[in-house]
Design an enzyme around this catalytic site. Structure first.
Site, short mmCIF file in Angstrom:
data_model
loop_
_atom_site.label_atom_id
_atom_site.label_comp_id
_atom_site.label_asym_id
_atom_site.label_seq_id
_atom_site.Cartn_x
_atom_site.Cartn_y
_atom_site.Cartn_z
N LYS A 106 0.84 -1.21 0.00
CA LYS A 106 0.00 0.00 0.00
C LYS A 106 0.87 1.25 0.00
CE LYS A 106 -3.90 -2.28 2.31
NZ LYS A 106 -4.71 -2.48 3.51
N GLN A 111 -4.26 -1.48 9.70
CA GLN A 111 -4.34 -2.80 9.06
C GLN A 111 -4.99 -3.80 10.03
OE1 GLN A 111 -3.62 -3.34 5.87
NE2 GLN A 111 -4.13 -5.51 5.96
N ASP A 140 -10.59 3.43 4.39
CA ASP A 140 -11.06 2.04 4.31
C ASP A 140 -12.59 1.97 4.30
OD1 ASP A 140 -9.10 0.03 4.08
OD2 ASP A 140 -8.48 0.27 6.16
N1 GUN Z 1 -7.22 -6.53 6.31
C1 GUN Z 1 -7.67 -7.22 5.25
N2 GUN Z 1 -8.19 -6.39 4.32
C2 GUN Z 1 -8.06 -5.15 4.81
C3 GUN Z 1 -8.40 -3.85 4.30
O1 GUN Z 1 -8.96 -3.68 3.20
N3 GUN Z 1 -8.09 -2.80 5.11
C4 GUN Z 1 -7.49 -2.96 6.33
N4 GUN Z 1 -7.24 -1.86 7.05
N5 GUN Z 1 -7.17 -4.14 6.82
C5 GUN Z 1 -7.45 -5.23 6.05
#
Ligand code: GUN
Length: 283
Positions: free
Chosen positions: A53, A97, A120
């Site tokens: 990311k 995350q 998110d």
């Molecule tokens: N863990 C798995 N998918 C995601 C996501 O799209 N965002 C975040 N913050 N954590 C995740």
């Protein structure tokens, strides 16, 4: 019949190119879009996702901040950091995350992120806005899936959609987005009776369960669109989805591969949300 493949890498490259142009335009106004990513602990998959990311931000001309904490960190430290990022006008997007270690109240952490920076789309206020059909941020994975369906010209109005998986991250927001496009949506999960009965009815099948190759060709309606959100590893350590690609591609009309399908699109839409947040600041 062999299914048409939706190439997530190619679509990502196209969309990221457009995003980079928008980011450059914003820079001329003195704003550099910035994403802050928080990682707690050493889960290898989470570490890879966060690294990807952050790298994607830099490549698209955006700034990023990465904060990594030990698995046993006091949650108060993370809450204090989120408060700092919320108050920093140079930060436009914040993500924590998931999953967080057990001693964290994950819902409280998500609620502590400013809804205006919740790229998110996991804050309750943003979940509510999505349910009401007026989203502020669309969760990245379902957002990426919608882009893929659009790029492949998959008809949505009146389509029978079956989503396997009811997570807050994928299954539930996916259902809301497809419902908003006038699909008839069924959500299946681990307790659903006769899963194959449901999946065989689907014009569009979305697999988001996290179990390697559990959707096999015999569970798919001929000509259906199959979207594989899973990222798993086989016993040999090879990446694979929730769909058994080899048997599914002989039945489906359109299919997404793993790797190179939904995964890259998730990161692309995170960049889109971050840019969108920064553009709102410029207004
Ligand atoms: N863990 C798995 N998918 C995601 C996501 O799209 N965002 C975040 N913050 N954590 C995740």
């Amino acid at each position: 019949m062999t299914a048409r493949i939706i190439d997530g890498n190619a679509l990502s490259a196209e969309v990221r190119g457009q995003l980079a142009e928008r980011a450059a335009a914003l820079k001329t106004k003195g704003i550099t879009p910035c994403l802050a990513a928080i990682l707690v602990g050493e889960d290898p998959a989470s570490a890879v996702y966060v690294r990807n990311k952050v790298a994607a931000c830099e490549k698209a001309g955006m700034r990023s901040i990465k904060d990594v904490y030990a698995v046993d960190v006091d949650p108060a430290v993370v809450f204090a950091r989120i408060a700092e990022l919320n108050a920093d006008p140079s930060v436009h997007g914040i993500l924590v995350q998931l999953p967080l270690p057990k001693h964290f109240d994950s819902a409280a952490v998500l609620e502590s992120i400013s809804p205006e920076k919740d790229v998110d789309g996991f804050h309750a206020e943003n979940v509510g806005a999505l349910m009401q059909g007026n989203p502020r941020f669309i969760p990245c994975t379902p957002y990426g899936v919608m882009k893929m369906l659009e790029s492949a010209n998959v008809p949505l109005k009146g389509a029978e959609v079956v989503i396997v998986g009811r997570s807050n991250i994928v299954g539930k927001p996916m259902a809301m987005l497809l419902l908003a496009q006038s699909c008839t949506v069924t959500i299946c999960h681990s307790q659903s009776k006769d899963l194959a009965f449901h999946t065989r009815r689907a014009d569009i099948l979305v697999a988001a369960v996290g179990r390697a190759k559990m959707i096999t060709g015999d569970m798919i309606k001929p000509g259906a669109t199959v979207i594989d959100v899973g990222i798993n590893r086989t016993a040999e350590g090879k990446l694979c989805g929730d769909v058994d690609f080899e048997t599914a591609k002989e039945v489906a009309g359109v299919i997404t591969p793993v790797p190179g399908g939904v995964g890259p699109m998730t990161i692309t839409m995170l960049l889109a949300n971050t840019l969108e947040a920064a553009e709102r600041c410029a207004k």
